[in-house]
Design a protein around this motif. Sequence first.
Motif, PDB file in Angstrom:
ATOM      1  N   THR A 229       0.744  -1.144  -0.028  1.00 49.04           N
ATOM      2  CA  THR A 229       0.138   0.000  -0.072  1.00 49.04           C
ATOM      3  C   THR A 229       0.924   1.276  -0.106  1.00 49.04           C
ATOM      4  O   THR A 229       0.644   2.100  -0.752  1.00 49.04           O
ATOM      5  CB  THR A 229      -0.859  -0.081   1.248  1.00 49.04           C
ATOM      6  N   SER A 230       2.039   1.194   0.962  1.00 50.44           N
ATOM      7  CA  SER A 230       2.745   2.336   0.744  1.00 50.44           C
ATOM      8  C   SER A 230       3.395   2.678  -0.441  1.00 50.44           C
ATOM      9  O   SER A 230       3.825   3.662  -1.030  1.00 50.44           O
ATOM     10  CB  SER A 230       3.720   2.332   1.982  1.00 50.44           C
TER      11      SER A 230
ATOM     12  N   GLU B  42       0.861   4.152  -2.935  1.00 50.28           N
ATOM     13  CA  GLU B  42       0.482   5.429  -2.679  1.00 50.28           C
ATOM     14  C   GLU B  42       1.826   6.359  -3.138  1.00 50.28           C
ATOM     15  O   GLU B  42       1.526   7.309  -3.505  1.00 50.28           O
ATOM     16  CB  GLU B  42       0.285   5.408  -1.100  1.00 50.28           C
ATOM     17  N   LYS B  43       2.937   5.979  -3.048  1.00 49.76           N
ATOM     18  CA  LYS B  43       4.132   6.407  -3.499  1.00 49.76           C
ATOM     19  C   LYS B  43       4.366   6.655  -5.069  1.00 49.76           C
ATOM     20  O   LYS B  43       4.396   7.668  -5.495  1.00 49.76           O
ATOM     21  CB  LYS B  43       5.468   5.995  -3.149  1.00 49.76           C
TER      22      LYS B  43
ATOM     23  N   GLU C  77       1.388   6.390  -6.757  1.00 50.02           N
ATOM     24  CA  GLU C  77       0.226   7.286  -7.123  1.00 50.02           C
ATOM     25  C   GLU C  77       0.469   8.872  -6.861  1.00 50.02           C
ATOM     26  O   GLU C  77       0.203   9.724  -7.878  1.00 50.02           O
ATOM     27  CB  GLU C  77      -0.858   7.004  -6.371  1.00 50.02           C
ATOM     28  N   ALA C  78       1.167   9.146  -5.827  1.00 44.57           N
ATOM     29  CA  ALA C  78       2.155  10.487  -5.761  1.00 44.57           C
ATOM     30  C   ALA C  78       2.891  10.997  -6.717  1.00 44.57           C
ATOM     31  O   ALA C  78       2.983  11.988  -7.315  1.00 44.57           O
ATOM     32  CB  ALA C  78       2.662  10.692  -4.519  1.00 44.57           C
TER      33      ALA C  78
END
Length: 178
Positions: free
Chosen positions: A49-50, A53-54, A56-57
């Motif tokens: 997930t992290s 999320e990175k 996606e960022a």
Amino acid sequence: MDTMTIIWIIVAIVVVLAVIALLVAASRKRNERRHQEADSIRARAQEQTSVVEKREAIAEETAADARRAQAEAEAKAAEAKRLQVDAQTHQNTATTSRDDLKHEWQRADELDPDVKTTDTPPNDARATDARTTGTGPTNARATDARTTGAKPANGRPTGTDSTNTHGAHAKPTDTSST
């Protein structure tokens, strides 16, 4: 019923209960294993997930950079178009000013009784003097294609004499020694 039959029934019941107990134990063990496997998958998913999320960022930041670059490109294109319009306006103004200046020269030459004009059409290269081309000697009146003879038609000095008093549109010459 005889005792042997009762014993066989009891043995059969015990065997059935043992099989049921084994099946229940196996089912619980399987459920426990599945629960542990699900927990392991959840832990890996939490780790990913992290990372996701990175990513996606980064993707969002890249998209914002692309939008910003696109906006800058559009602004530069608009500025370039505006500058092209300004350049065309300035070119038109310069052409109009050049035409007005040419007419002033012609008017001055028409008024000056010492300038002899030819019947050469204005677009003929022979009719263009040093004043309109920006080339040639510094005293344009001495080489004007509209004059005849070896010296200027107005009888004025050619600029080599230090007593030369230049007219309103004659260009001064450098009289310093070289």
